[in-house]
Design a protein around this motif. Structure first.
Motif, PDB file in Angstrom:
ATOM      1  N   SER A 135      57.357  76.591   8.280  1.00 52.41           N
ATOM      2  CA  SER A 135      56.291  76.462   7.284  1.00 52.41           C
ATOM      3  C   SER A 135      56.918  76.573   5.891  1.00 52.41           C
ATOM      4  O   SER A 135      58.093  76.953   5.767  1.00 52.41           O
ATOM      5  CB  SER A 135      55.267  77.572   7.470  1.00 52.41           C
ATOM      6  N   THR A 136      56.138  76.257   4.856  1.00 52.77           N
ATOM      7  CA  THR A 136      56.655  76.354   3.475  1.00 52.77           C
ATOM      8  C   THR A 136      57.144  77.771   3.182  1.00 52.77           C
ATOM      9  O   THR A 136      58.203  77.962   2.575  1.00 52.77           O
ATOM     10  CB  THR A 136      55.540  75.974   2.475  1.00 52.77           C
ATOM     11  N   GLY A 137      56.366  78.758   3.631  1.00 49.07           N
ATOM     12  CA  GLY A 137      56.747  80.147   3.391  1.00 49.07           C
ATOM     13  C   GLY A 137      58.052  80.510   4.076  1.00 49.07           C
ATOM     14  O   GLY A 137      58.886  81.214   3.509  1.00 49.07           O
ATOM     15  N   MET A 138      58.229  80.013   5.299  1.00 43.03           N
ATOM     16  CA  MET A 138      59.469  80.303   6.030  1.00 43.03           C
ATOM     17  C   MET A 138      60.671  79.669   5.338  1.00 43.03           C
ATOM     18  O   MET A 138      61.751  80.262   5.266  1.00 43.03           O
ATOM     19  CB  MET A 138      59.358  79.805   7.477  1.00 43.03           C
ATOM     20  N   LYS A 139      60.458  78.459   4.816  1.00 40.19           N
ATOM     21  CA  LYS A 139      61.555  77.797   4.090  1.00 40.19           C
ATOM     22  C   LYS A 139      61.926  78.611   2.848  1.00 40.19           C
ATOM     23  O   LYS A 139      63.107  78.755   2.513  1.00 40.19           O
ATOM     24  CB  LYS A 139      61.143  76.380   3.684  1.00 40.19           C
ATOM     25  N   GLN A 140      60.902  79.122   2.190  1.00 45.07           N
ATOM     26  CA  GLN A 140      61.139  79.915   0.984  1.00 45.07           C
ATOM     27  C   GLN A 140      61.935  81.184   1.337  1.00 45.07           C
ATOM     28  O   GLN A 140      62.852  81.575   0.638  1.00 45.07           O
ATOM     29  CB  GLN A 140      59.787  80.277   0.353  1.00 45.07           C
ATOM     30  N   ARG A 141      61.587  81.794   2.468  1.00 46.98           N
ATOM     31  CA  ARG A 141      62.308  83.000   2.917  1.00 46.98           C
ATOM     32  C   ARG A 141      63.751  82.664   3.253  1.00 46.98           C
ATOM     33  O   ARG A 141      64.672  83.445   2.942  1.00 46.98           O
ATOM     34  CB  ARG A 141      61.652  83.560   4.182  1.00 46.98           C
ATOM     35  N   LEU A 142      63.952  81.506   3.891  1.00 48.78           N
ATOM     36  CA  LEU A 142      65.319  81.115   4.238  1.00 48.78           C
ATOM     37  C   LEU A 142      66.134  80.856   2.966  1.00 48.78           C
ATOM     38  O   LEU A 142      67.313  81.219   2.888  1.00 48.78           O
ATOM     39  CB  LEU A 142      65.302  79.871   5.141  1.00 48.78           C
ATOM     40  N   ARG A 162      56.512  81.347  -4.301  1.00 47.52           N
ATOM     41  CA  ARG A 162      55.758  80.113  -4.080  1.00 47.52           C
ATOM     42  C   ARG A 162      55.624  79.817  -2.574  1.00 47.52           C
ATOM     43  O   ARG A 162      56.593  79.860  -1.829  1.00 47.52           O
ATOM     44  CB  ARG A 162      56.503  78.965  -4.757  1.00 47.52           C
ATOM     45  N   GLY A 163      54.425  79.535  -2.165  1.00 50.54           N
ATOM     46  CA  GLY A 163      54.200  79.117  -0.778  1.00 50.54           C
ATOM     47  C   GLY A 163      54.052  80.255   0.211  1.00 50.54           C
ATOM     48  O   GLY A 163      53.883  80.014   1.402  1.00 50.54           O
ATOM     49  N   LEU A 164      54.168  81.500  -0.257  1.00 45.89           N
ATOM     50  CA  LEU A 164      54.068  82.625   0.677  1.00 45.89           C
ATOM     51  C   LEU A 164      52.630  83.098   0.797  1.00 45.89           C
ATOM     52  O   LEU A 164      51.860  83.038  -0.165  1.00 45.89           O
ATOM     53  CB  LEU A 164      54.946  83.786   0.198  1.00 45.89           C
ATOM     54  N   SER A 194      50.354  87.750 -12.132  1.00 47.55           N
ATOM     55  CA  SER A 194      50.106  88.781 -11.129  1.00 47.55           C
ATOM     56  C   SER A 194      51.216  88.838 -10.092  1.00 47.55           C
ATOM     57  O   SER A 194      51.415  89.843  -9.443  1.00 47.55           O
ATOM     58  CB  SER A 194      48.763  88.519 -10.453  1.00 47.55           C
ATOM     59  N   GLU A 195      51.957  87.728  -9.942  1.00 43.03           N
ATOM     60  CA  GLU A 195      53.050  87.693  -8.964  1.00 43.03           C
ATOM     61  C   GLU A 195      54.142  88.696  -9.305  1.00 43.03           C
ATOM     62  O   GLU A 195      54.737  89.299  -8.430  1.00 43.03           O
ATOM     63  CB  GLU A 195      53.680  86.298  -8.941  1.00 43.03           C
ATOM     64  N   ILE A 196      54.427  88.835 -10.586  1.00 45.98           N
ATOM     65  CA  ILE A 196      55.604  89.618 -10.958  1.00 45.98           C
ATOM     66  C   ILE A 196      55.260  90.880 -11.748  1.00 45.98           C
ATOM     67  O   ILE A 196      56.134  91.713 -11.967  1.00 45.98           O
ATOM     68  CB  ILE A 196      56.613  88.757 -11.756  1.00 45.98           C
ATOM     69  N   GLU A 197      54.012  91.007 -12.116  1.00 41.13           N
ATOM     70  CA  GLU A 197      53.558  92.132 -12.930  1.00 41.13           C
ATOM     71  C   GLU A 197      54.001  93.467 -12.341  1.00 41.13           C
ATOM     72  O   GLU A 197      54.411  94.372 -13.055  1.00 41.13           O
ATOM     73  CB  GLU A 197      52.038  92.047 -12.992  1.00 41.13           C
ATOM     74  N   LYS A 198      53.940  93.561 -11.001  1.00 45.54           N
ATOM     75  CA  LYS A 198      54.215  94.840 -10.347  1.00 45.54           C
ATOM     76  C   LYS A 198      55.709  95.067 -10.120  1.00 45.54           C
ATOM     77  O   LYS A 198      56.101  96.103  -9.610  1.00 45.54           O
ATOM     78  CB  LYS A 198      53.481  94.899  -9.009  1.00 45.54           C
TER      79      LYS A 198
END
Lengths: 304, 262
Positions: A135-142, A162-164, A194-198
């Protein structure tokens, strides 16, 4: 200089002559920071990162990573730098493990890190599968695993979340914090606050080819507090505006009257005063969406 | 450089690239079986080494119909895999230099072409022995295949093919696309056929024609013009190597200064 892991000085870059994307850009990212690189889509974040990594040749200006100047031929420097730019570079006809084996060969390291990074990014079970089935998320993790395989001192991640899915975002955030705890400096670009705020300790906001704000996250919060507005809604906004404008800087945004944020005691005494003057106070609030509004304020101020 | 060759080998796994090489050198020699079986008794010559006819046929098909298209397709696809994976933005930010990637891939391309050349005679011999199983009157087992002289001829075709490798690798580097280099290569191949058919002196300016020149001269070789032919062959091989070096260098100049936007 030694304490700066990324330094960009007067960077100018144009894809087309006379139309610069980056205009005298300056950035300074200290060692050990998680630097949030913010900007709208098309602001030039990826272009800046590509310049940092020697993929694009700047028109002028200098860039140094880990204290050493970057050029297209700085291959030795990249032993200590990991990156993930936009969509990860993956050979889809190969398995996840094969993609990581290629990365090991490029970085001249043994393959014993492969199961470790796969575990870190949560792909232990999927490692043997073909990437085209990910999936897109898995590709991003790889892609993230490929950036981490050689345990870099500096990690440059362009839109890593992105994509997770929300669970994946949580896991990657945790991973980024873990990596940073071990001393790795991280540049994290995003167009979603909001993605990086924390995550971030430092923030840079890019707009029109220049940084509109750069500093620690605390600096940004102070900046935000200073610009937070107090809003009051009463039975008669115009009368209230006329009453307050004699002694403070207020704006009429009917049905609201807005002003700079007051201290808690100042707010309490203002409410008492308005009640004693016969105003019916329906609502009083502070703008809490401040980070986003400062971001939008900063990114829009040159166009307005 | 060894690690780059290893990465190239990993990358071509389950791609058309690998099938092309095996199709070219392992399967192609068996095509020669078809005319032999169909026209078996007319081709039998008891006073002649059957390997001679066999290898002439295999090498003619290989040098005229296989080598150039094989190289065109291999060169066009070898860089396309990087383009498809958007791999340069990752590869070029590793400790391996752009030059190592560029020359490593070109070396890999040359080695894979060489592999197909080396496998060819062995599968051609295998095909000969299979013929002998069904048509023992050919007496393949009675005569020696004279492998060394065959390999010497293949070496000449290989050297004559280097120019095409150089041009196609340059085109695929320049265009970063599979269709354009493929199209230019096919046009070059067709023109080379026309020039060859016309016996035109312009053939020497057309590197796509070099394997055909080598093959034609071999086929019409006899004692009287052997010296002249040897001279031309050397010239073709030399020109081919020169074209390879020039285009390899031009491609490197482009790649080392390229902005990576993909």
């Amino acid at each position: 200089m030694e304490n700066l892991h990324i330094q960009v000085s007067d960077l100018v870059f144009a894809y087309k002559k006379g139309e610069p994307i980056l205009k005298q850009l300056n950035m300074a990212i200290p060692k050990g920071a998680i630097y949030g690189f913010l900007g709208k889509n098309g602001a030039g974040k990826t272009t800046t990162i590509r310049n940092m990594l020697g993929l694009l040749q700047p028109n002028s200006g200098t860039i140094s990573l880990l204290g050493k100047p970057v050029s297209r031929h700085s291959s030795v420097l990249f032993r200590k730098v990991g990156n993930l730019i936009e969509n990860p570079s993956l050979y889809e006809h190969l398995s996840g493990i094969d993609n990581l084996r290629l990365a090991c060969k490029y970085y001249l390291i043994t393959e014993r890190n492969i199961p470790i990074v796969l575990d870190k990014v949560g792909l232990s079970k999927a490692g043997k599968g073909k990437v085209r089935k990910y999936s897109t998320g898995m590709k991003q993790r790889l892609g993230l695993a490929m950036a981490l395989i050689h345990e870099p001192e500096l990690l440059i991640l362009d839109e890593p979340i992105r994509g997770l899915d929300p669970k994946g975002i949580q896991e990657i955030r945790k991973l980024i914090l873990e990596i940073n705890d071990k001393g790795t400096t991280i540049l994290l670009s995003s167009h979603i606050l909001s993605e990086i705020e924390k995550l971030v300790s430092h923030v840079g906001i890019l707009e029109n080819g220049k940084l509109q704000f750069e500093g620690t996250f605390d600096n940004l919060l102070n900046h935000i507090n200073a610009s937070t507005k107090l809003r009051i809604r009463t039975s008669d906004a115009t009368r209230l505006y006329n009453y307050l404008s004699k002694r403070m800087d207020v704006n009429l945004e009917a049905p609201w009257v807005t002003m700079s944020q007051l201290s808690d005691t100042g707010t309490a005494s203002l409410i008492r005063e308005l009640c004693s003057e016969g105003y019916e106070v329906y609502e009083i609030r502070k703008d809490k969406n401040a980070l986003e509004s400062i971001f939008l304020g900063m990114t829009n101020k040159n166009t307005n | 450089m060894m690690n780059i060759l290893q990465t190239e080998w990993i990358k071509i796994k389950s791609t058309p690239f690998l099938y092309l090489i095996f199709m070219a050198s392992c399967v192609m020699p068996f095509f020669i079986l078809v005319p032999i079986f169909v026209d078996a008794y007319n081709m039998v010559d008891l006073n002649r080494n059957p390997w001679s006819l066999h290898f002439t046929g295999v090498f003619a098909i290989f040098s005229v119909f296989v080598v150039t298209p094989l190289i065109i397709m291999m060169a066009s696809t070898c860089d396309y895999v990087e383009h498809q994976a958007k791999a340069n933005k990752y590869r070029y930010c590793t400790p391996v230099s752009r030059s190592q990637f560029y020359f490593g891939k070109s070396l890999f391309l040359v080695l894979m072409t060489l592999l197909s050349f080396l496998m060819l005679p062995f599968f051609a011999i295998l095909a000969g022995y299979i013929v002998n199983l069904f048509l023992p009157e050919y007496e393949y087992t009675f005569y020696s295949p004279e492998l060394w002289s065959r390999i010497h001829f293949l070496k000449r075709i290989f050297l004559a093919s280097l120019g095409i490798i150089g041009i196609q690798y340059f085109l695929t580097t320049y265009f970063k696309h599979v269709i354009i280099p493929l199209g230019i290569g096919i046009i070059g191949y067709i023109i080379s056929f026309i020039l060859s058919a016309l016996n035109s002196p312009l053939s020497l300016w057309m590197p796509y024609d070099y394997p055909l020149i080598v093959n034609d001269l071999k086929m019409f070789k006899n004692d009287q013009n052997e010296a002249m032919i040897g001279d031309i062959l050397s010239k073709v091989e030399l020109l081919s190597i020169l074209v390879f070096i020039i285009f390899l260098f031009l491609g490197w100049l482009i790649e080392r200064n390229r902005n990576i936007r993909e």
